[in-house]
Design an enzyme around this catalytic site. Structure first.
Site, PDB file in Angstrom:
ATOM      1  N   ASP A 110       1.654  -1.391  11.698  1.00  0.00           N
ATOM      2  CA  ASP A 110       0.173  -1.799  11.380  1.00  0.00           C
ATOM      3  C   ASP A 110       0.032  -3.335  11.770  1.00  0.00           C
ATOM      4  OD1 ASP A 110      -0.064   0.608  10.407  1.00  0.00           O
ATOM      5  OD2 ASP A 110       0.530   0.256   8.295  1.00  0.00           O
ATOM      6  N   LYS A 129       0.940  -1.103  -0.079  1.00  0.00           N
ATOM      7  CA  LYS A 129       0.218  -0.091  -0.081  1.00  0.00           C
ATOM      8  C   LYS A 129       0.833   1.397   0.112  1.00  0.00           C
ATOM      9  CE  LYS A 129      -2.942   0.671   3.724  1.00  0.00           C
ATOM     10  NZ  LYS A 129      -2.653   2.169   4.328  1.00  0.00           N
ATOM     11  N   SER A 130       2.017   1.260   0.763  1.00  0.00           N
ATOM     12  CA  SER A 130       2.685   2.623   0.965  1.00  0.00           C
ATOM     13  C   SER A 130       3.476   2.571  -0.434  1.00  0.00           C
ATOM     14  CB  SER A 130       3.637   2.288   2.021  1.00  0.00           C
ATOM     15  OG  SER A 130       3.201   2.428   3.170  1.00  0.00           O
ATOM     16  N   ARG A 134      -7.725  -3.638   9.051  1.00  0.00           N
ATOM     17  CA  ARG A 134      -6.977  -4.415   9.847  1.00  0.00           C
ATOM     18  C   ARG A 134      -7.679  -4.977  11.180  1.00  0.00           C
ATOM     19  NH1 ARG A 134      -2.582  -3.600   6.417  1.00  0.00           N
ATOM     20  NH2 ARG A 134      -1.996  -1.487   5.937  1.00  0.00           N
ATOM     21  N   ARG A 191       2.831   5.874  -3.095  1.00  0.00           N
ATOM     22  CA  ARG A 191       3.959   6.728  -3.538  1.00  0.00           C
ATOM     23  C   ARG A 191       4.259   6.658  -5.208  1.00  0.00           C
ATOM     24  NH1 ARG A 191       4.006   5.537   1.871  1.00  0.00           N
ATOM     25  NH2 ARG A 191       5.560   6.803   3.202  1.00  0.00           N
ATOM     26  N   ARG A 243      -7.062   1.259  17.679  1.00  0.00           N
ATOM     27  CA  ARG A 243      -6.524  -0.111  17.503  1.00  0.00           C
ATOM     28  C   ARG A 243      -6.250  -0.863  18.801  1.00  0.00           C
ATOM     29  NH1 ARG A 243      -3.623  -0.157  11.686  1.00  0.00           N
ATOM     30  NH2 ARG A 243      -5.493   0.142  10.449  1.00  0.00           N
TER      31      ARG A 243
HETATM   32  C1  S3P Z   1       2.454   4.518   6.286  1.00  0.00           C
HETATM   33  C2  S3P Z   1       2.897   5.050   7.365  1.00  0.00           C
HETATM   34  C3  S3P Z   1       2.271   4.574   8.814  1.00  0.00           C
HETATM   35  C4  S3P Z   1       1.359   3.201   8.648  1.00  0.00           C
HETATM   36  C5  S3P Z   1       0.612   3.512   7.426  1.00  0.00           C
HETATM   37  C6  S3P Z   1       1.130   3.582   6.325  1.00  0.00           C
HETATM   38  C7  S3P Z   1       2.842   5.255   4.935  1.00  0.00           C
HETATM   39  O1  S3P Z   1       1.669   5.439   9.408  1.00  0.00           O
HETATM   40  O2  S3P Z   1       0.703   3.075   9.825  1.00  0.00           O
HETATM   41  O3  S3P Z   1      -0.567   2.495   7.220  1.00  0.00           O
HETATM   42  O4  S3P Z   1       2.609   4.663   3.811  1.00  0.00           O
HETATM   43  O5  S3P Z   1       3.877   6.053   5.271  1.00  0.00           O
HETATM   44  P1  S3P Z   1       2.465   6.875  10.360  1.00  0.00           P
HETATM   45  O6  S3P Z   1       3.253   7.372   9.428  1.00  0.00           O
HETATM   46  O7  S3P Z   1       1.312   7.431  10.813  1.00  0.00           O
HETATM   47  O8  S3P Z   1       3.074   5.906  11.249  1.00  0.00           O
END
Ligand code: S3P
Length: 424
Positions: A313, A21-22, A386, A26, A344
């Site tokens: 996560d 996902k991240s 989640r 991006r 959570r």
């Molecule tokens: C993410 C960073 C995390 C994560 C989120 C995705 C990202 O959050 O919990 O699901 O893609 O940079 P935080 O930056 O708030 O820790």
């Protein structure tokens, strides 16, 4: 939609899980502000990443999608257009926080809004550093969406982040691309570094020396090809299931194993879990591997400190596995769990409570007594993907059927989660 999960034994087989996902977010964002085409393979078509695509289309970027293949026709650092209406980030914290860094530096104004969960998540953490850079962001109740961003000329800052957050770091780094001077960011604990890796791959000048990150603007970014690896945060549900469901042996193929993300594997190993990263290779600067997991006898640990951001996560499903361990597992330093898609700590304790087990909530985490028996029952997802998937893993070791209500929120990050689970 409700979903019934039946108790299972012997989860066996190989699976491929959807894209990270991240990295998917991006690739679309950075591809949009890079010159030329960015061809993305293995894109996560979950709702969150589709929200990012919708936002950039409204900002004038042409994005083609054919299943998991996405082409972003980037327009360069100065190519975005004023949107005709508010941008809707849906449920996605990553979208709203990262895009704010970009939008703060444009020569137009825009409004960002999202669903009920997004409107409760803290935005002060990005508004503060971006304002120091010269951004002009109006928010509801002094720190919540909707956000109105008036584009401004930005300047570089030196900033020490109060919390370890890749979203905050990335928001500042994106703003730094447009700012005058070199931006310096200090992280209290390392968070995921996909932004640094991908922006540099597109031509940015970002360096990290022992937790001090510097970004010096470049004239342009240039798009490239991105192969998105499977999301270790999604793999985590199958890692946990493989460890606690009797007689299981699972191979999860093509998973991103960037060391800023592999805390869950380290934690389970420390508990005596038979989980191994195999066939390691590299793709676009990101390490990728397969993960093999077998049913294991787990022993409790204390989870705290720098491992927490590396598995933030995954803590909901980690808690489910800890219920099966010998001894009492303690999770500390994890107050960030309270500001995710749901709180959570509270939602996991409440929902697992409905299955007859106790998770003690603490200010910064939870205490989980091992050896508790999970009973059948009905749980609510709180519309948190989640939480839904963690409850499904708990249901696999229940003493009957577990009903999950509003179970379709898994579509945020793992659209075919239930089908994948059934395939094993
Ligand atoms: C993410 C960073 C995390 C994560 C989120 C995705 C990202 O959050 O919990 O699901 O893609 O940079 P935080 O930056 O708030 O820790």
């Amino acid at each position: 939609m409700d979903k019934i999960i039946s108790a299972r034994t012997g989860l066996k087989g190989s699976i491929k899980i959807p894209g990270d996902k991240s990295i998917s977010h991006r690739a679309v964002m950075f591809g949009s502000i890079a010159k030329g085409d960015t061809n993305i393979k293995g894109f996560l078509t979950g709702d969150d990443c589709m929200s990012t695509i919708a936002c950039f289309r409204k900002l004038g970027i042409d994005i083609e999608t054919i299943g998991e293949n996405v082409t972003v026709h980037g327009k360069g650092l100065r190519g975005l257009k004023a949107p005709r209406e508010a941008l809707d980030v849906g449920n996605s914290g990553t979208t709203i926080r990262l895009i704010s860094g970009i939008l703060s530096a444009q020569d137009f104004d825009c409004v960002l809004n999202g669903d009920a969960s997004i409107r409760k998540r803290p935005m002060r953490r990005i508004i503060d550093p971006l304002s120091l850079m010269g951004a002009d962001i109006e928010s509801t109740n002094g720190g919540y969406a909707p956000l109105t961003i008036h584009g401004k000329k930005l300047n570089a800052i030196e900033y020490t982040m109060p919390v370890a957050s890749a979203q905050v770091k990335s928001s500042i780094l994106l703003a730094s691309l447009f700012a005058e001077g070199t931006t310096v960011i200090r992280e209290p604990v390392a968070s995921r570094d996909h932004t640094e890796i991908m922006l540099n791959y597109f031509g940015a000048n970002i360096k990290n020396s022992k937790g001090v990150i510097t970004s010096t603007p470049v004239e342009e970014l240039y798009g490239g090809d991105i192969e998105v690896p499977g999301d270790i945060s999604s793999a985590a549900f199958f890692i946990a299931a493989g460890l606690i469901v009797p007689n299981s042996h699972i191979i999860i193929e093509n998973v991103g194993v960037n060391p800023t993300r592999t805390g869950i594997v380290d934690a389970f190993k420390a508990m005596g879990g038979n989980v191994n990263i195999i066939n390691e290779r590299s793709s676009g600067g990101e390490p990728v591997a397969d993960i093999e997991v077998k049913t294991s006898h787990l022993r409790s640990i204390t989870l705290e400190g720098s491992i927490i951001p590396r598995m933030i996560d995954e803590i909901p499903v980690f808690a489910v596995a800890a219920l099966c361990a010998e001894g009492t597992t303690v999770v500390k330093d994890a107050e960030e769990l309270k500001v995710k898609e749901s709180n959570r700590i509270a939602t996991m304790s409440e929902e697992l409570g409905k299955l007859g087990v106790t998770i003690e909530e603490t200010d910064d985490g939870m205490i989980i007594k091992g050896g508790q028996r999970i009973k059948s029952g009905t749980v609510y997802s709180h519309l948190d993907h989640r939480v839904a998937m963690s409850c499904a893993v708990a249901g696999l070791i229940g003493d009957g059927d577990t009903r999950i209500t509003d179970a379709d929120c898994v579509g945020i990050s793992f659209p075919d989660f239930y089908e994948k689970l059934e395939s094993l």
